[in-house]
Design an enzyme around this catalytic site. Structure first.
Site, PDB file in Angstrom:
ATOM      1  N   GLY A  50      40.363  27.781  51.421  1.00  0.00           N
ATOM      2  CA  GLY A  50      40.258  28.764  50.342  1.00  0.00           C
ATOM      3  C   GLY A  50      40.779  30.116  50.806  1.00  0.00           C
ATOM      4  O   GLY A  50      40.535  30.530  51.939  1.00  0.00           O
ATOM      5  N   GLU A  92      31.521  32.898  46.790  1.00  0.00           N
ATOM      6  CA  GLU A  92      30.822  32.274  45.657  1.00  0.00           C
ATOM      7  C   GLU A  92      30.393  30.845  45.981  1.00  0.00           C
ATOM      8  O   GLU A  92      29.432  30.331  45.406  1.00  0.00           O
ATOM      9  CB  GLU A  92      31.726  32.282  44.415  1.00  0.00           C
ATOM     10  CG  GLU A  92      31.002  31.822  43.150  1.00  0.00           C
ATOM     11  CD  GLU A  92      31.887  31.809  41.905  1.00  0.00           C
ATOM     12  OE1 GLU A  92      33.026  32.313  41.978  1.00  0.00           O
ATOM     13  OE2 GLU A  92      31.439  31.280  40.875  1.00  0.00           O
ATOM     14  N   ARG A 119      23.730  41.118  33.036  1.00  0.00           N
ATOM     15  CA  ARG A 119      24.484  40.158  32.228  1.00  0.00           C
ATOM     16  C   ARG A 119      23.608  39.107  31.556  1.00  0.00           C
ATOM     17  O   ARG A 119      23.843  38.763  30.397  1.00  0.00           O
ATOM     18  CB  ARG A 119      25.505  39.453  33.131  1.00  0.00           C
ATOM     19  CG  ARG A 119      26.566  40.412  33.588  1.00  0.00           C
ATOM     20  CD  ARG A 119      27.486  39.801  34.601  1.00  0.00           C
ATOM     21  NE  ARG A 119      28.528  40.782  34.919  1.00  0.00           N
ATOM     22  CZ  ARG A 119      29.461  40.594  35.834  1.00  0.00           C
ATOM     23  NH1 ARG A 119      29.498  39.490  36.536  1.00  0.00           N
ATOM     24  NH2 ARG A 119      30.367  41.528  36.054  1.00  0.00           N
ATOM     25  N   ARG A 152      23.655  37.394  39.162  1.00  0.00           N
ATOM     26  CA  ARG A 152      24.436  38.332  39.960  1.00  0.00           C
ATOM     27  C   ARG A 152      24.724  39.585  39.139  1.00  0.00           C
ATOM     28  O   ARG A 152      25.072  39.502  37.973  1.00  0.00           O
ATOM     29  CB  ARG A 152      25.756  37.694  40.383  1.00  0.00           C
ATOM     30  CG  ARG A 152      26.641  38.620  41.187  1.00  0.00           C
ATOM     31  CD  ARG A 152      27.905  37.946  41.667  1.00  0.00           C
ATOM     32  NE  ARG A 152      28.799  37.530  40.606  1.00  0.00           N
ATOM     33  CZ  ARG A 152      29.555  38.356  39.880  1.00  0.00           C
ATOM     34  NH1 ARG A 152      29.511  39.661  40.103  1.00  0.00           N
ATOM     35  NH2 ARG A 152      30.343  37.892  38.939  1.00  0.00           N
ATOM     36  N   SER A 156      36.097  42.903  30.835  1.00  0.00           N
ATOM     37  CA  SER A 156      35.290  43.452  31.931  1.00  0.00           C
ATOM     38  C   SER A 156      33.988  44.110  31.493  1.00  0.00           C
ATOM     39  O   SER A 156      33.925  44.797  30.477  1.00  0.00           O
ATOM     40  CB  SER A 156      36.119  44.492  32.674  1.00  0.00           C
ATOM     41  OG  SER A 156      35.292  45.224  33.532  1.00  0.00           O
TER      42      SER A 156
END
Lengths: 646, 251
Positions: free
Chosen positions: A41, A433, A338, A443, A285
């Site tokens: 990754g 992540e 969120r 988060r 965003s």
């Protein structure tokens, strides 16, 4: 029972990381040259780790499924990166960032990890500026900050609406500098398909060259997975099309524990779904919530008229609008975390106040900000996001409010790691992540970039030495060993099996079916009955996949359908584990909302006496139920209370 | 309320790097104008798979215009007929009912074809590896606010840094030049005090690598700037030329 030792260092919270560094083992320069590290990754965590290892003198092999490390999905992060610099002098500190992150995660993260994250956050900003990351600045030439959800200070550094891009390019360039220096060897269009374990330790990987289809063997004294999250289990998410959970899932099947799989983040501000051929959801965003106000009509008849196309949002008078976040959460307003904002949007839409053709949307309105600051100021802040919105939706957000709805965005759960970011498989590390470590059940915005770079630049370069110091006499393996041969064979058998099914359905058609089950039963609101149903449905989808998928072409060639099929087979199993974990966690916390556990006004209700632990699932074999282990969370500093953003 | 169109696609198919390519024609009906161009290709591929045929190979990933993975020459333009977007952000509302749409890969000596519409852009990585960075290692750097940077310079550096490395500039250029790509990185870093130190060396090394990899010369046609999905300015090429000239004088 496997003992889960988080290896938290001794001493008071603020001294733990220093104590660790003071007592850890190191590898001297001559020995570093003899040691190989594989990094899978090239997002923020992988690229920053690989670059740092190369600079330190290790031999690094780094793998990416894309054609270049710069394509990793970290590139798409828009809003910003948090740090406790306190440049704006608004009361921030390392402790405050730590506290906000633990609280934002609904008290389901490990204190020591989060504190370290807050400590190194400041180093990240210094590092990125030195690399030439063009952060936004004030006229005086110093760095500018903005606010993000879940915080009452402005601690977010940003580069227009392209912060992830700029941070990733910084890490990518550092990585390419090491490629040029010869310390890092880069493998592009190359996918890890198996982990090789020798004598109980991770010693390499089998990868598939995605251009030729050839399987390759690679040795490493240690293996680092930095392969991102598994949000694409839901098919529709804000993740890139290629983002997948397969590397993490291979690790799970080789003995690494999977922690808190049900903790998935649903981001409140995404462009709503438009049709059945939609391939992905686009995020707007969180930074927009600095200046945008979220509302729905106060009257149901207005909402109905809007849905029927008979009324425009600009025609609704101010007093007929329900700014429901400002109403319910006056202290944080539009900048609640969120999970809270997503649930509030769902609540309004479910109650019949949603807008847009489907009724599954709410408004994000910039009119009062434009009136206050002028259109130019708004354009300077969010120009690229407004343009992106207009290109997709064909509507001008300067003139009419944006329509948004929650969508899957990030997974807090992931491979269990200890304080050193090592999994339960010795020599197998996991960063960014892909691991579970720092965000608990939710988060906060602008914290993913912080964690990815913290792990790669400032944590792994220390902790991996502590592991490798015992390996300085271990010679490189030739990859002719039986363990490599067996791992390659098992990878090949799986590919052959998928190719041989020769059924009737495309990979995507099955993936969409899985996505709908996940969204309906394992999404924003979950309950016991629904989760039990989901497990049955997912098992049926698994059967359908293994008997009815059709892969054209050959395994010895570039074959996108075969790549997707391998990943979908894993997503199906991940989805089942998510449902199991959600079913077992009989409480609501952060992104995990069980309808049975809520306060009178619909807030998440934790059950601290029963669930103050990390749920760690151990693979027990094909079609066997996984075994649950618990890592109890102890809070020495933070007091557990109900999260209050009112 | 959904509007749909019927289209005919002429798509470049090529089994491998050395295979002979050809156009194949496909018909697609009832495509929603709200679909993105890549979603339309998804529908085509679904159709091909259901017919037992090999789907069209094309590069794509983020589908929000930032990763730089998608490419495609559509009706003779890199990233298609809309301005300031990548192919993944192009929507079918830009096409007419009954239209024939021609889809080709990037065609340039620097980007050999791998399969169908997929090309090899590793040359860009090699150019960055040759010097597209500031030579600092992790740790031991000064405080982020130690060096103030004029906002204008930081903003201009940000504009140059917006490049997504998709390669449209090279595909658009009749000479197959990578000057816009190279100049964007050289400019970004030269505009910042941190990057100023190595500016001359960087320009020289990146240009040398670009030449070595077979990209053509810049003759100021400006096609790159027109087709760049991120609006990277030609002014960056002028800055690169200045830096390159300075490097020559220093030698």
């Amino acid at each position: 029972m496997v003992k889960l030792d988080a290896k938290i260092p001794d001493g008071p919270l603020a001294r733990k990381w220093d104590n660790y560094k003071a007592n850890q083992k190191l590898v001297n320069p001559a020995n570093k040259r003899k040691l190989d590290i594989i990094v899978v990754g090239t997002g923020l965590a992988g690229a920053s780790a690989a670059a740092s290892f190369g600079e330190m003198g290790f031999n690094v092999k780094v793998f990416t499924i894309q054609d270049s490390p710069r394509r990793a999905h970290s590139i798409a992060a828009q809003g910003g990166i948090n740090a406790a610099k306190n440049y704006p002098n608004d009361g921030d500190s390392v402790y405050r960032l730590f506290y906000d992150t633990v609280k934002g995660g609904d008290y389901r993260a490990r204190e020591a990890n989060v504190y370290r994250l807050a400590q190194v956050s400041n180093n990240i900003i210094d590092q990125c500026v030195a690399q030439g990351v063009p952060f936004a600045r004030e006229y005086g030439g110093l760095l500018d900050n903005r606010s993000f959800g879940g915080a009452q200070v402005s601690r977010t550094f940003y580069a227009k609406g392209q912060t992830g891009q700029q941070l990733l390019l910084g890490a990518y360039q550092a990585l390419m500098r090491q490629v040029h220096a010869g310390s890092v060897k880069l493998y592009t269009r190359n996918e890890m398909v198996e982990i090789v374990i020798v004598d109980g330790k991770a010693r390499g990987i089998i990868s598939r060259n995605l251009v030729t289809g050839k399987l390759e063997r690679h040795f490493g004294h240690a293996v680092v997975l930095a392969t991102g999250g598994y949000g694409n289990t839901f098919f529709l998410s804000t993740n890139a099309m290629g983002s997948n959970g397969s590397a993490a899932w291979k690790a799970y099947k080789k003995g690494a524990m999977f922690a808190n799989p049900c903790f998935a983040q649903i981001h409140p501000t995404c462009i709503p779904v438009h049709g059945k051929f939609q391939s992905k959801l686009t995020l707007m965003s969180e930074s927009l919530r600095n200046d945008g106000r979220i509302w729905v009509p106060k009257k149901k008849e207005d909402a109905e008229a809007i849905r029927a196309g008979k009324l425009k949002p600009t025609e609704i008078a101010e007093e007929d609008r329900d700014y429901y976040l400002e109403r319910r959460y006056p202290a944080f307003g539009n900048l609640v975390p969120r999970d809270v904002a997503s649930r509030a949007a769902k609540e309004r839409c479910d109650a019949g106040y949603g807008v847009g053709p489907t009724g599954l949307a709410v408004y994000l309105d910039f009119q009062s900000a434009i009136d206050r600051l002028g259109r130019d100021a708004i354009e300077a802040r969010y120009g690229n996001l407004f343009q992106m919105y207009e290109k997709i939706v064909d509507d001008n957000p300067y003139e009419t409010p944006m329509m948004i709805y929650p969508a899957i965005h990030y997974t807090m759960g992931g491979i269990w790691v200890d304080y050193e970011l090592q999994t339960t498989v010795p020599g197998l590390f996991c960063a960014g992540e892909a691991n579970f470590s720092d965000h608990g059940a939710n988060r906060l915005g602008a914290s993913a970039l912080m964690q990815g770079l913290a792990d790669g630049y400032f944590v792994l370069p220390y902790t991996i030495q502590n592991y490798l110091a015992d390996d300085i006499s271990t010679p490189r393996m030739t990859t002719e060993e039986r363990e490599f041969e067996d791992a390659e064979k098992s990878a090949k058998d799986r590919l052959d099996k998928i190719m041989s099914i020769n059924g009737k359905r495309s990979v995507d058609s099955i993936h969409k079916e899985l996505g709908l089950v996940m969204w309906d039963f394992v999404g924003m609101a979950r309950n016991k009955e629904g989760l039990q149903q989901a497990i049955e449905k997912i098992q049926a989808i698994k059967k359908e996949f293994w008997t009815n998928v059709r892969i054209p072409g050959s395994a010895e060639d570039m074959n996108a359908e075969l790549e997707k099929a391998g990943r979908l087979a894993d997503f199906i199993e991940i989805g089942e584990l998510m449902a199991r974990d959600a079913l077992h966690r009989e409480e609501s916390c952060g992104g995990h909302f069980r309808e049975e556990y809520q306060t009178e006004d619909g807030e998440a209700l934790r059950q601290d006496d029963k669930f103050t632990y990390t749920a760690c699932w151990q693979y027990k074999g094909e079609d066997q139920e996984p075994e649950l282990h618990r890592e109890d969370l102890t809070f020495e500093v933070v007091k557990l209370v109900q999260r209050n953003y009112k | 309320m959904e509007t749909t169109i019927n289209i005919k696609l002429k798509v470049w198919r090529q089994a491998g790097p050395k295979a002979k390519g050809r156009f194949e024609t496909y018909e697609l009906n009832n495509i929603s104008t709200d679909s993105s161009f890549l979603e339309m290709l998804d529908i085509l591929n679904e159709q091909l798979i259901n017919e037992g045929k090999e789907p069209v190979a094309f590069d794509h990933d983020c589908r929000e215009g930032i990763c730089g993975m998608c490419s495609l020459y559509i009706n003779g333009r890199p990233h298609g007929p809309d301005d300031d977007v990548t192919t993944c952000q192009l929507h079918m509302r830009k096409f007419k009912d009954g239209e024939t749409i021609t889809v080709e890969p990037w065609r340039s000596a620097g980007f050999p074809i791998i399969k169908d519409l997929i090309v090899d852009r590793t040359a860009f990585d090699k150019i960055i590896a040759a010097g597209g960075y500031i030579s600092v290692s992790t740790g031991g750097v000064p405080d982020a606010n130690a060096i103030p940077i004029p906002k204008e310079d930081a903003d201009e550096a940000m504009d140059a840094a917006s490049c997504i490395g998709c390669g449209a500039c090279v595909a658009a250029c009749k000479n197959g030049s990578a000057m816009l790509f190279v100049s964007a990185k050289v400019s970004q870093l030269a505009l910042l005090p941190q990057g100023r130190v190595e500016a001359a060396r960087r320009a020289k090394n990146m240009v040398a690598k670009m030449d070595e990899l077979g990209f053509g010369n810049c003759t100021n046609t400006g096609a790159c700037e027109v087709e760049c999905p991120k609006g990277i300015s030609l002014a960056n090429i002028a800055r690169l030329n200045r830096e390159f000239l300075k490097a020559g004088i220093q030698d």
